[in-house]
Write a protein that holds these residues in place. Structure first.
Motif, PDB file in Angstrom:
ATOM      1  N   ASN A  16       0.630  -1.177   0.080  1.00 19.81           N
ATOM      2  CA  ASN A  16      -0.062   0.158  -0.001  1.00 19.81           C
ATOM      3  C   ASN A  16       0.797   1.350   0.020  1.00 19.81           C
ATOM      4  N   ALA A  17       2.291   1.111   0.100  1.00 20.99           N
ATOM      5  CA  ALA A  17       3.167   2.457   0.026  1.00 20.99           C
ATOM      6  C   ALA A  17       3.658   2.692  -1.281  1.00 20.99           C
ATOM      7  N   SER A  18       3.320   1.598  -2.273  1.00 16.21           N
ATOM      8  CA  SER A  18       4.184   1.813  -3.472  1.00 16.21           C
ATOM      9  C   SER A  18       3.888   3.061  -4.190  1.00 16.21           C
ATOM     10  N   SER A  19       2.910   4.161  -3.792  1.00 16.59           N
ATOM     11  CA  SER A  19       2.813   5.163  -4.411  1.00 16.59           C
ATOM     12  C   SER A  19       3.637   6.225  -3.946  1.00 16.59           C
ATOM     13  N   HIS A  20       4.116   5.993  -2.368  1.00 16.65           N
ATOM     14  CA  HIS A  20       5.000   7.126  -1.906  1.00 16.65           C
ATOM     15  C   HIS A  20       6.546   7.348  -2.170  1.00 16.65           C
ATOM     16  N   ALA A  21       6.771   8.469  -2.385  1.00 17.76           N
ATOM     17  CA  ALA A  21       8.005   8.940  -3.044  1.00 17.76           C
ATOM     18  C   ALA A  21       9.034   8.180  -2.742  1.00 17.76           C
ATOM     19  N   ALA A  22       9.173   7.948  -1.065  1.00 15.72           N
ATOM     20  CA  ALA A  22      10.497   7.350  -0.718  1.00 15.72           C
ATOM     21  C   ALA A  22      10.518   5.499  -0.661  1.00 15.72           C
ATOM     22  N   PHE A  23       9.398   5.071  -1.184  1.00 14.11           N
ATOM     23  CA  PHE A  23       9.164   3.645  -1.222  1.00 14.11           C
ATOM     24  C   PHE A  23      10.289   3.079  -2.168  1.00 14.11           C
ATOM     25  N   LYS A  24      10.832   2.030  -1.953  1.00 14.65           N
ATOM     26  CA  LYS A  24      11.635   1.153  -2.653  1.00 14.65           C
ATOM     27  C   LYS A  24      11.260  -0.244  -3.078  1.00 14.65           C
ATOM     28  N   ALA A  25      11.217  -0.604  -3.944  1.00 17.14           N
ATOM     29  CA  ALA A  25      10.711  -1.890  -4.289  1.00 17.14           C
ATOM     30  C   ALA A  25      11.356  -2.810  -3.367  1.00 17.14           C
ATOM     31  N   GLY A  26      10.622  -3.893  -2.595  1.00 20.36           N
ATOM     32  CA  GLY A  26      11.192  -4.727  -1.807  1.00 20.36           C
ATOM     33  C   GLY A  26      11.470  -4.423  -0.260  1.00 20.36           C
ATOM     34  N   SER A  27      11.309  -3.138  -0.084  1.00 17.94           N
ATOM     35  CA  SER A  27      11.413  -2.814   1.093  1.00 17.94           C
ATOM     36  C   SER A  27      10.180  -2.928   2.186  1.00 17.94           C
ATOM     37  N   ALA A  28      10.415  -3.500   3.397  1.00 20.12           N
ATOM     38  CA  ALA A  28       9.502  -3.734   4.375  1.00 20.12           C
ATOM     39  C   ALA A  28      10.123  -4.074   5.860  1.00 20.12           C
ATOM     40  N   CYS A  29       9.280  -3.612   6.745  1.00 15.91           N
ATOM     41  CA  CYS A  29       9.823  -3.857   7.903  1.00 15.91           C
ATOM     42  C   CYS A  29      11.020  -4.787   8.477  1.00 15.91           C
ATOM     43  N   SER A  30      10.445  -6.028   7.761  1.00 12.50           N
ATOM     44  CA  SER A  30      11.343  -7.252   8.084  1.00 12.50           C
ATOM     45  C   SER A  30      12.694  -6.984   7.471  1.00 12.50           C
ATOM     46  N   ASN A  90      16.482  -2.073   8.859  1.00 13.40           N
ATOM     47  CA  ASN A  90      17.575  -2.048  10.101  1.00 13.40           C
ATOM     48  C   ASN A  90      16.894  -1.721  11.420  1.00 13.40           C
ATOM     49  N   PHE A  91      16.040  -1.106  11.745  1.00 16.04           N
ATOM     50  CA  PHE A  91      15.456  -0.628  12.927  1.00 16.04           C
ATOM     51  C   PHE A  91      14.672  -1.814  13.481  1.00 16.04           C
ATOM     52  N   TYR A  92      14.162  -2.772  12.600  1.00 18.84           N
ATOM     53  CA  TYR A  92      13.162  -3.803  13.145  1.00 18.84           C
ATOM     54  C   TYR A  92      13.886  -4.824  13.791  1.00 18.84           C
ATOM     55  N   ASN A  93      13.274  -5.232  15.011  1.00 18.39           N
ATOM     56  CA  ASN A  93      13.581  -6.281  15.745  1.00 18.39           C
ATOM     57  C   ASN A  93      12.674  -7.533  15.393  1.00 18.39           C
ATOM     58  N   ALA A  94      13.060  -8.392  14.646  1.00 20.94           N
ATOM     59  CA  ALA A  94      12.280  -9.623  14.659  1.00 20.94           C
ATOM     60  C   ALA A  94      11.697 -10.658  15.639  1.00 20.94           C
ATOM     61  N   GLY A  95      12.854 -10.454  16.778  1.00 23.10           N
ATOM     62  CA  GLY A  95      12.356 -11.272  17.744  1.00 23.10           C
ATOM     63  C   GLY A  95      11.127 -10.839  18.489  1.00 23.10           C
TER      64      GLY A  95
END
Length: 103
Positions: free
Chosen positions: A56-70, A73-78
């Motif tokens: 749902n963020a693909s139209s945002h100017a800062a969005f890069k294909a393949g980027s997600a929280c997972s 660098n900030f995301y803690n998967a645990g």
């Protein structure tokens, strides 16, 4: 002759030091409790354009294909936590404009 009050003080002090790790474990058990999910309508979520689904963020100017929280660098998967949204978990396939590629 050793003062008995000093002896009691030392014994209690040593016992307290020995028990400290157990007490700290009980005090920090809340840190491992499940975090509530971030509400996309929260002010800090809106400020960083957070969406629970990166598609749902693909139209945002800062969005890069393949980027997600997972793969941020900030995301803690645990824990599912993100320090940008303190006290809340985020969706692993979510996205926000602060996304930084994990090294």
């Amino acid at each position: 002759m050793i003062d008995s009050s000093r002896r009691k003080f030392v014994k209690k002090g040593l016992f307290g030091l020995a028990a400290l790790p157990f007490g700290m474990g009980a005090l920090t058990s809340n840190a491992f409790a499940a975090l509530p999910m971030l509400d996309p309508n929260a002010p800090n979520a809106k400020a960083l354009a957070y969406v629970p689904d990166a598609a749902n963020a693909s139209s945002h100017a800062a969005f890069k294909a393949g980027s997600a929280c997972s793969n941020c660098n900030f995301y803690n998967a645990g824990t599912g936590a993100c320090p940008l949204f303190a006290g809340h978990a985020v969706e692993s396939n979510g996205w926000c404009q602060a996304w930084v590629k994990k090294p």
